[in-house]
Motif scaffolding. Structure first.
Motif, PDB file in Angstrom:
ATOM      1  N   MET A   1     -26.270  43.444  -9.877  1.00 53.68           N
ATOM      2  CA  MET A   1     -25.406  44.614  -9.782  1.00 53.68           C
ATOM      3  C   MET A   1     -24.047  44.376 -10.436  1.00 53.68           C
ATOM      4  SD  MET A   1     -26.832  47.097  -8.203  1.00 53.68           S
ATOM      5  CE  MET A   1     -28.262  47.394  -7.201  1.00 53.68           C
ATOM      6  N   GLY A   2     -23.543  43.121 -10.333  1.00 55.50           N
ATOM      7  CA  GLY A   2     -22.243  42.857 -10.910  1.00 55.50           C
ATOM      8  C   GLY A   2     -21.140  43.238  -9.945  1.00 55.50           C
ATOM      9  N   THR A   3     -19.922  43.128 -10.407  1.00 56.65           N
ATOM     10  CA  THR A   3     -18.766  43.404  -9.573  1.00 56.65           C
ATOM     11  C   THR A   3     -18.329  44.843  -9.744  1.00 56.65           C
ATOM     12  OG1 THR A   3     -18.060  41.123  -9.842  1.00 56.65           O
ATOM     13  CG2 THR A   3     -16.413  42.697  -9.053  1.00 56.65           C
ATOM     14  N   TRP A   4     -18.069  45.509  -8.610  1.00 56.12           N
ATOM     15  CA  TRP A   4     -17.626  46.906  -8.645  1.00 56.12           C
ATOM     16  C   TRP A   4     -16.220  46.973  -8.098  1.00 56.12           C
ATOM     17  CZ3 TRP A   4     -20.537  51.583  -9.502  1.00 56.12           C
ATOM     18  CH2 TRP A   4     -21.823  51.344 -10.014  1.00 56.12           C
ATOM     19  N   LEU A   5     -15.379  47.745  -8.758  1.00 56.63           N
ATOM     20  CA  LEU A   5     -14.016  47.938  -8.306  1.00 56.63           C
ATOM     21  C   LEU A   5     -13.696  49.417  -8.302  1.00 56.63           C
ATOM     22  CD1 LEU A   5     -12.154  45.194 -10.394  1.00 56.63           C
ATOM     23  CD2 LEU A   5     -12.866  45.022  -8.020  1.00 56.63           C
ATOM     24  N   THR A   6     -13.009  49.887  -7.258  1.00 54.84           N
ATOM     25  CA  THR A   6     -12.575  51.276  -7.229  1.00 54.84           C
ATOM     26  C   THR A   6     -11.148  51.334  -7.748  1.00 54.84           C
ATOM     27  OG1 THR A   6     -11.981  50.943  -4.914  1.00 54.84           O
ATOM     28  CG2 THR A   6     -14.095  51.957  -5.358  1.00 54.84           C
ATOM     29  N   VAL A   7     -11.029  51.240  -9.045  1.00 51.24           N
ATOM     30  CA  VAL A   7      -9.727  51.237  -9.709  1.00 51.24           C
ATOM     31  C   VAL A   7      -9.683  52.381 -10.700  1.00 51.24           C
ATOM     32  CG1 VAL A   7      -8.157  49.956 -11.187  1.00 51.24           C
ATOM     33  CG2 VAL A   7      -9.522  48.744  -9.478  1.00 51.24           C
ATOM     34  N   ALA A  18     -13.023  46.151 -23.124  1.00 54.34           N
ATOM     35  CA  ALA A  18     -13.285  45.265 -21.988  1.00 54.34           C
ATOM     36  C   ALA A  18     -14.770  45.210 -21.688  1.00 54.34           C
ATOM     37  CB  ALA A  18     -12.511  45.740 -20.761  1.00 54.34           C
ATOM     38  N   ALA A  19     -15.550  44.840 -22.691  1.00 54.97           N
ATOM     39  CA  ALA A  19     -17.004  44.867 -22.553  1.00 54.97           C
ATOM     40  C   ALA A  19     -17.490  43.922 -21.477  1.00 54.97           C
ATOM     41  CB  ALA A  19     -17.649  44.505 -23.891  1.00 54.97           C
ATOM     42  N   HIS A  20     -16.725  42.852 -21.224  1.00 54.87           N
ATOM     43  CA  HIS A  20     -17.169  41.863 -20.250  1.00 54.87           C
ATOM     44  C   HIS A  20     -16.335  41.906 -18.977  1.00 54.87           C
ATOM     45  CE1 HIS A  20     -19.766  40.214 -23.340  1.00 54.87           C
ATOM     46  NE2 HIS A  20     -18.735  40.136 -24.157  1.00 54.87           N
ATOM     47  N   ALA A  21     -15.516  42.926 -18.834  1.00 54.87           N
ATOM     48  CA  ALA A  21     -14.675  43.048 -17.647  1.00 54.87           C
ATOM     49  C   ALA A  21     -15.468  43.615 -16.480  1.00 54.87           C
ATOM     50  CB  ALA A  21     -13.475  43.954 -17.962  1.00 54.87           C
ATOM     51  N   ALA A  22     -14.852  43.550 -15.289  1.00 56.19           N
ATOM     52  CA  ALA A  22     -15.481  44.143 -14.119  1.00 56.19           C
ATOM     53  C   ALA A  22     -15.542  45.649 -14.285  1.00 56.19           C
ATOM     54  CB  ALA A  22     -14.681  43.772 -12.868  1.00 56.19           C
ATOM     55  N   ALA A  23     -16.473  46.263 -13.579  1.00 59.98           N
ATOM     56  CA  ALA A  23     -16.614  47.712 -13.663  1.00 59.98           C
ATOM     57  C   ALA A  23     -15.367  48.388 -13.098  1.00 59.98           C
ATOM     58  CB  ALA A  23     -17.849  48.154 -12.898  1.00 59.98           C
ATOM     59  N   VAL A  24     -14.975  49.485 -13.722  1.00 63.47           N
ATOM     60  CA  VAL A  24     -13.818  50.263 -13.292  1.00 63.47           C
ATOM     61  C   VAL A  24     -14.312  51.561 -12.668  1.00 63.47           C
ATOM     62  CG1 VAL A  24     -11.705  51.424 -14.034  1.00 63.47           C
ATOM     63  CG2 VAL A  24     -12.400  49.282 -15.132  1.00 63.47           C
ATOM     64  N   GLY A  25     -13.954  51.784 -11.392  1.00 64.33           N
ATOM     65  CA  GLY A  25     -14.416  52.974 -10.698  1.00 64.33           C
ATOM     66  C   GLY A  25     -13.705  54.224 -11.162  1.00 64.33           C
ATOM     67  N   TRP A  26     -14.472  55.264 -11.418  1.00 69.27           N
ATOM     68  CA  TRP A  26     -13.913  56.557 -11.814  1.00 69.27           C
ATOM     69  C   TRP A  26     -13.979  57.572 -10.674  1.00 69.27           C
ATOM     70  CZ3 TRP A  26     -15.998  57.905 -17.416  1.00 69.27           C
ATOM     71  CH2 TRP A  26     -15.515  56.943 -18.318  1.00 69.27           C
ATOM     72  N   LEU A  27     -15.029  57.491  -9.875  1.00 68.24           N
ATOM     73  CA  LEU A  27     -15.231  58.452  -8.781  1.00 68.24           C
ATOM     74  C   LEU A  27     -15.556  57.673  -7.514  1.00 68.24           C
ATOM     75  CD1 LEU A  27     -15.517  61.485  -7.940  1.00 68.24           C
ATOM     76  CD2 LEU A  27     -17.973  61.231  -8.401  1.00 68.24           C
ATOM     77  N   GLY A  28     -14.737  57.872  -6.485  1.00 69.01           N
ATOM     78  CA  GLY A  28     -14.898  57.108  -5.259  1.00 69.01           C
ATOM     79  C   GLY A  28     -15.997  57.639  -4.360  1.00 69.01           C
ATOM     80  N   PRO A  29     -16.358  56.851  -3.340  1.00 69.29           N
ATOM     81  CA  PRO A  29     -17.384  57.267  -2.384  1.00 69.29           C
ATOM     82  C   PRO A  29     -16.801  58.169  -1.296  1.00 69.29           C
ATOM     83  CG  PRO A  29     -16.605  55.099  -1.791  1.00 69.29           C
ATOM     84  CD  PRO A  29     -15.865  55.487  -3.055  1.00 69.29           C
ATOM     85  N   PRO A  90     -18.599  52.866  -5.867  1.00 68.35           N
ATOM     86  CA  PRO A  90     -18.107  54.032  -6.607  1.00 68.35           C
ATOM     87  C   PRO A  90     -19.289  54.866  -7.085  1.00 68.35           C
ATOM     88  CG  PRO A  90     -16.984  52.038  -7.322  1.00 68.35           C
ATOM     89  CD  PRO A  90     -18.105  51.598  -6.450  1.00 68.35           C
ATOM     90  N   ARG A  91     -19.148  56.154  -7.048  1.00 71.73           N
ATOM     91  CA  ARG A  91     -20.233  57.027  -7.490  1.00 71.73           C
ATOM     92  C   ARG A  91     -20.282  57.132  -9.011  1.00 71.73           C
ATOM     93  NH1 ARG A  91     -21.473  56.141  -3.144  1.00 71.73           N
ATOM     94  NH2 ARG A  91     -23.129  55.255  -4.406  1.00 71.73           N
ATOM     95  N   LEU A  92     -19.180  56.784  -9.669  1.00 72.15           N
ATOM     96  CA  LEU A  92     -19.109  56.677 -11.131  1.00 72.15           C
ATOM     97  C   LEU A  92     -18.251  55.469 -11.454  1.00 72.15           C
ATOM     98  CD1 LEU A  92     -18.317  60.233 -12.625  1.00 72.15           C
ATOM     99  CD2 LEU A  92     -20.386  58.892 -13.024  1.00 72.15           C
ATOM    100  N   ALA A  93     -18.706  54.658 -12.392  1.00 73.00           N
ATOM    101  CA  ALA A  93     -17.902  53.534 -12.847  1.00 73.00           C
ATOM    102  C   ALA A  93     -18.253  53.250 -14.297  1.00 73.00           C
ATOM    103  CB  ALA A  93     -18.149  52.297 -11.979  1.00 73.00           C
ATOM    104  N   ALA A  94     -17.402  52.494 -14.952  1.00 75.13           N
ATOM    105  CA  ALA A  94     -17.653  52.141 -16.344  1.00 75.13           C
ATOM    106  C   ALA A  94     -17.441  50.654 -16.536  1.00 75.13           C
ATOM    107  CB  ALA A  94     -16.732  52.928 -17.276  1.00 75.13           C
ATOM    108  N   ARG A  95     -18.322  50.058 -17.298  1.00 71.47           N
ATOM    109  CA  ARG A  95     -18.159  48.662 -17.704  1.00 71.47           C
ATOM    110  C   ARG A  95     -18.393  48.592 -19.206  1.00 71.47           C
ATOM    111  NH1 ARG A  95     -21.936  46.238 -14.963  1.00 71.47           N
ATOM    112  NH2 ARG A  95     -20.675  45.501 -13.219  1.00 71.47           N
ATOM    113  N   ALA A 200     -11.671  56.564 -22.498  1.00 71.60           N
ATOM    114  CA  ALA A 200     -12.648  55.554 -22.901  1.00 71.60           C
ATOM    115  C   ALA A 200     -13.182  55.822 -24.303  1.00 71.60           C
ATOM    116  CB  ALA A 200     -13.799  55.506 -21.900  1.00 71.60           C
ATOM    117  N   LYS A 201     -13.325  57.084 -24.646  1.00 73.34           N
ATOM    118  CA  LYS A 201     -13.880  57.444 -25.958  1.00 73.34           C
ATOM    119  C   LYS A 201     -12.794  57.756 -26.983  1.00 73.34           C
ATOM    120  CE  LYS A 201     -17.600  60.030 -25.834  1.00 73.34           C
ATOM    121  NZ  LYS A 201     -18.583  61.084 -25.571  1.00 73.34           N
ATOM    122  N   ARG A 202     -11.519  57.702 -26.527  1.00 79.75           N
ATOM    123  CA  ARG A 202     -10.384  58.028 -27.389  1.00 79.75           C
ATOM    124  C   ARG A 202     -10.572  59.401 -28.028  1.00 79.75           C
ATOM    125  NH1 ARG A 202      -6.608  54.368 -28.156  1.00 79.75           N
ATOM    126  NH2 ARG A 202      -6.980  52.180 -27.666  1.00 79.75           N
ATOM    127  N   ALA A 203     -10.903  60.366 -27.171  1.00 82.92           N
ATOM    128  CA  ALA A 203     -11.112  61.735 -27.643  1.00 82.92           C
ATOM    129  C   ALA A 203     -10.398  62.670 -26.689  1.00 82.92           C
ATOM    130  CB  ALA A 203     -12.603  62.060 -27.686  1.00 82.92           C
TER     131      ALA A 203
END
Length: 220
Positions: A1-7, A18-29, A90-95, A200-203
């Protein structure tokens, strides 16, 4: 699963760097559910300990009964702890360049950020048991957050993107996140997650992604 952060801060570095960074939470539980499951797990644990302690002080048939009861409660406690742990993710996260969406049963859907166009608010009909229904007279309605992916990507992964779970499910090429397991789904929440996607997409954020009723849709 890896590491999840609600940040989720405006100062977070671009996710594609940050391809190898911890997951960044976008939407909390839904924190109320997490607290509820935690309290239930704690109560069950106390019952299991009490039953085990009582079993050591008895003999004969009652000792066997209490031992089996303690073991059964212990197993159920473990199941509740697992559910509480899943509910706390997190219900949504990005890594890196991937969007992570917990679906259920320990499964996390991973979507390329390039394939994600936007998020918008929706609703889902439920019957009296709380299960999704297509009937015209639903007992309840629950808010949802819908992940819109590019049509070309949806067609290419049609055989893969079919998962259904208690947290989210694929429906007609959209990944629908059940709002009962998320933080409150408000316009501000929607603006925030779309902003994180844009960052994230610079758009630029697509204005048509503000709700399911927007006439302009999500755009390309």
């Amino acid at each position: 699963m890896g590491t999840w952060l609600t940040v989720d801060t405006a100062d977070a570095p671009p996710l594609h760097q940050a391809a190898h960074a911890a997951a960044v939470g976008w939407l909390g539980p839904n924190r109320r559910l997490v607290v509820l499951f935690s309290l239930v797990a704690g109560g069950l644990f106390c019952l299991a300990v009490a039953a085990a302690a009582a079993a050591t002080q008895t003999a004969g048939g009652w000792r066997l009964v209490l031992s089996v009861l303690a073991a059964g409660i212990g197993l159920f406690t473990v199941a509740v702890v697992v559910v509480a742990w899943q509910a706390a993710l997190p219900r949504l996260a990005a890594r890196g360049d991937m969007l992570l969406v917990p679906v259920g049963s320990l499964r996390i859907e991973q979507l390329p950020l390039d394939a994600v166009e936007c998020f918008f608010l929706g609703s889902q009909r439920l019957d009296r048991s709380g299960s999704p229904t297509a009937g015209d007279d639903p007992a309840f309605r629950v808010g949802t957050l819908v992940v819109r992916v590019a049509e070309r990507a949806a067609k290419r992964h049609a055989d893969e993107w079919t998962a259904r779970g208690i947290f989210a499910a694929w429906e007609d090429g959209y990944l629908v996140i059940d709002g009962r397991w998320t933080e409150p789904l408000t316009v501000e929440t929607l603006r925030r997650v779309n902003g994180r996607l844009a960052q994230a997409k610079r758009a630029p954020v697509v204005e048509g992604c503000r709700s399911a009723n927007s006439a302009g849709g999500c755009g390309a």
